[in-house]
Design a protein around this motif. Sequence first.
Motif, mmCIF file in Angstrom:
data_model
loop_
_atom_site.group_PDB
_atom_site.id
_atom_site.type_symbol
_atom_site.label_atom_id
_atom_site.label_comp_id
_atom_site.label_asym_id
_atom_site.label_seq_id
_atom_site.Cartn_x
_atom_site.Cartn_y
_atom_site.Cartn_z
ATOM 1 N N VAL A 22 -63.444 90.643 122.793
ATOM 2 C CA VAL A 22 -63.677 89.837 121.604
ATOM 3 C C VAL A 22 -64.876 90.316 120.803
ATOM 4 C CG1 VAL A 22 -64.220 87.496 120.805
ATOM 5 C CG2 VAL A 22 -62.612 87.847 122.670
ATOM 6 N N ALA A 23 -65.759 91.080 121.453
ATOM 7 C CA ALA A 23 -67.021 91.419 120.814
ATOM 8 C C ALA A 23 -66.840 92.075 119.443
ATOM 9 C CB ALA A 23 -67.821 92.363 121.726
ATOM 10 N N LEU A 60 -56.865 82.788 126.760
ATOM 11 C CA LEU A 60 -57.034 82.549 125.324
ATOM 12 C C LEU A 60 -58.490 82.763 124.944
ATOM 13 C CD1 LEU A 60 -55.161 79.126 125.163
ATOM 14 C CD2 LEU A 60 -54.298 81.223 124.148
ATOM 15 N N VAL A 61 -58.701 83.211 123.716
ATOM 16 C CA VAL A 61 -60.042 83.210 123.137
ATOM 17 C C VAL A 61 -59.951 82.447 121.816
ATOM 18 C CG1 VAL A 61 -61.932 84.590 122.216
ATOM 19 C CG2 VAL A 61 -60.685 85.365 124.232
ATOM 20 N N VAL A 62 -60.782 81.415 121.684
ATOM 21 C CA VAL A 62 -60.676 80.473 120.575
ATOM 22 C C VAL A 62 -61.988 80.460 119.793
ATOM 23 C CG1 VAL A 62 -60.148 78.092 119.955
ATOM 24 C CG2 VAL A 62 -59.148 79.083 122.010
ATOM 25 N N ASP A 63 -61.898 80.415 118.456
ATOM 26 C CA ASP A 63 -63.120 80.393 117.649
ATOM 27 C C ASP A 63 -63.489 78.959 117.277
ATOM 28 O OD1 ASP A 63 -61.500 79.592 115.576
ATOM 29 O OD2 ASP A 63 -61.677 81.429 114.409
ATOM 30 N N ARG A 127 -60.351 76.734 133.080
ATOM 31 C CA ARG A 127 -61.706 77.281 133.225
ATOM 32 C C ARG A 127 -62.128 77.800 131.856
ATOM 33 N NH1 ARG A 127 -58.626 78.980 137.531
ATOM 34 N NH2 ARG A 127 -59.367 78.444 139.614
ATOM 35 N N LEU A 128 -63.278 77.377 131.386
ATOM 36 C CA LEU A 128 -63.743 77.735 130.045
ATOM 37 C C LEU A 128 -65.154 78.297 130.127
ATOM 38 C CD1 LEU A 128 -62.182 74.700 129.897
ATOM 39 C CD2 LEU A 128 -62.316 75.260 127.463
ATOM 40 N N ALA A 129 -65.434 79.302 129.271
ATOM 41 C CA ALA A 129 -66.775 79.886 129.210
ATOM 42 C C ALA A 129 -67.041 80.363 127.791
ATOM 43 C CB ALA A 129 -66.899 81.047 130.196
ATOM 44 N N ALA A 130 -68.268 80.107 127.308
ATOM 45 C CA ALA A 130 -68.665 80.601 125.995
ATOM 46 C C ALA A 130 -68.893 82.105 126.082
ATOM 47 C CB ALA A 130 -69.937 79.897 125.539
ATOM 48 N N ALA A 137 -63.747 81.509 125.789
ATOM 49 C CA ALA A 137 -62.643 82.049 126.578
ATOM 50 C C ALA A 137 -62.071 80.924 127.437
ATOM 51 C CB ALA A 137 -63.124 83.194 127.469
ATOM 52 N N VAL A 138 -60.745 80.818 127.448
ATOM 53 C CA VAL A 138 -60.052 79.766 128.188
ATOM 54 C C VAL A 138 -59.051 80.412 129.138
ATOM 55 C CG1 VAL A 138 -58.642 77.683 128.027
ATOM 56 C CG2 VAL A 138 -60.260 78.241 126.184
ATOM 57 N N LEU A 139 -59.138 80.065 130.395
ATOM 58 C CA LEU A 139 -58.170 80.523 131.384
ATOM 59 C C LEU A 139 -57.465 79.297 131.946
ATOM 60 C CD1 LEU A 139 -60.788 82.594 131.579
ATOM 61 C CD2 LEU A 139 -59.392 83.599 133.388
ATOM 62 N N LEU A 140 -56.137 79.303 131.905
ATOM 63 C CA LEU A 140 -55.344 78.153 132.342
ATOM 64 C C LEU A 140 -54.345 78.589 133.410
ATOM 65 C CD1 LEU A 140 -54.611 76.560 128.864
ATOM 66 C CD2 LEU A 140 -56.061 75.588 130.618
#
Length: 383
Positions: A22-23, A60-63, A127-130, A137-140
Amino acid sequence: MRHVDLLPAVVVALVAAVAGLVAGLSLRRPAPPEPLPVREPTPGLPGARDVLQALPLAVLVVDVSHDVLLANRAANQLGLVQGGVLAALPQLRRLVDDTRRTGAPHETEVQAPVAQAGRSPAVFRARLAAVGDGTVAVLLEDVTEARRVEAVRRDFVANVSHELKTPVGAMSLLAEAMVDASEDPVAVRRFGSRVQREAQRLGRLVQEIVDLSRLQGADPLPDPVRVPLDRVVAEAVDRARTVAAARGIEVVRGGDRGLTVLGSEQQLVTALANLLDNAVHYSPDGTRVAVAVRCADDAVEVSVSDQGIGIAEADLERVFERFYRADPARSRATGGTGLGLAIVKHVATNHGGEVTVWSVEGSGSTFTLRLPVAPAHAVQEEP
């Protein structure tokens, strides 16, 4: 180290990989057609695209606007991306916002409506992390089936415990009564016969629990072979005749002969014997129970009909549930365990078929076991 122990480390590595991917992405709203592809990996992360696409977890990566900057195949298949935006799951969106605001990782379970996963209810471990610049970032992981199995197991253990207490408690009380009546041979014989009945009931319950556990195992139908239904019907009818004759109930057989199915003869005999036993126990003395076999298109139907008390319409959908009794008092009086029809249902399912019931209160019942016809190239029958 077990596989499950590696999961947290794998998740951390995946989040790091996603952060690298994402960077270099712009935070502008993307407009690619669905399903959203995984963007090309940044230098230094060879193979990250293939890893994310093959991963069973949804990534997923969400803004900040809940726009999806990245989604792998699993995320798209679960319906988590709609029009380039994170699906309208209020709980998940709140978690994304909380993670962005606090910067702290979150791990919890999220329940999704039917429209999001095609079944009800769907449960995900999230699981979510900034990962910087307001992105999250979201992992489901879809744990719906695991939660369903856990619930079934809890209910089963609770039901078994309750059912076992009844005959064990009765035997304990009857044994005390026998000791108190040791000077009265008539009373001792009476109590002894009741202990014997409770012991038989307990034995049947334990055996049916074992049978049901085997049917629900990882390999419920090993080595299927061609099974002659004539032999299955003859064995099941023979088992039922002794009890039926004692009450003047006639067990008759009719319909087509010479039909075969593919499966386990032992399981099929058990299923049909359970249907006959059920029919005999719920029929008045001097009536008739009929077994009919017929070929219907590409399936074989085996029906068991009785002239018994029938089943109320409200109970028809639940009679195949474990330990469910439409008439608890009568079932206990006849020694029923509440597992017979559940066993029939699992046998039918294991053989690629189904079992149905038709009944009207006061007019008897008909249970029909529908099974696929054995293909011509099937394995030969057992001797």
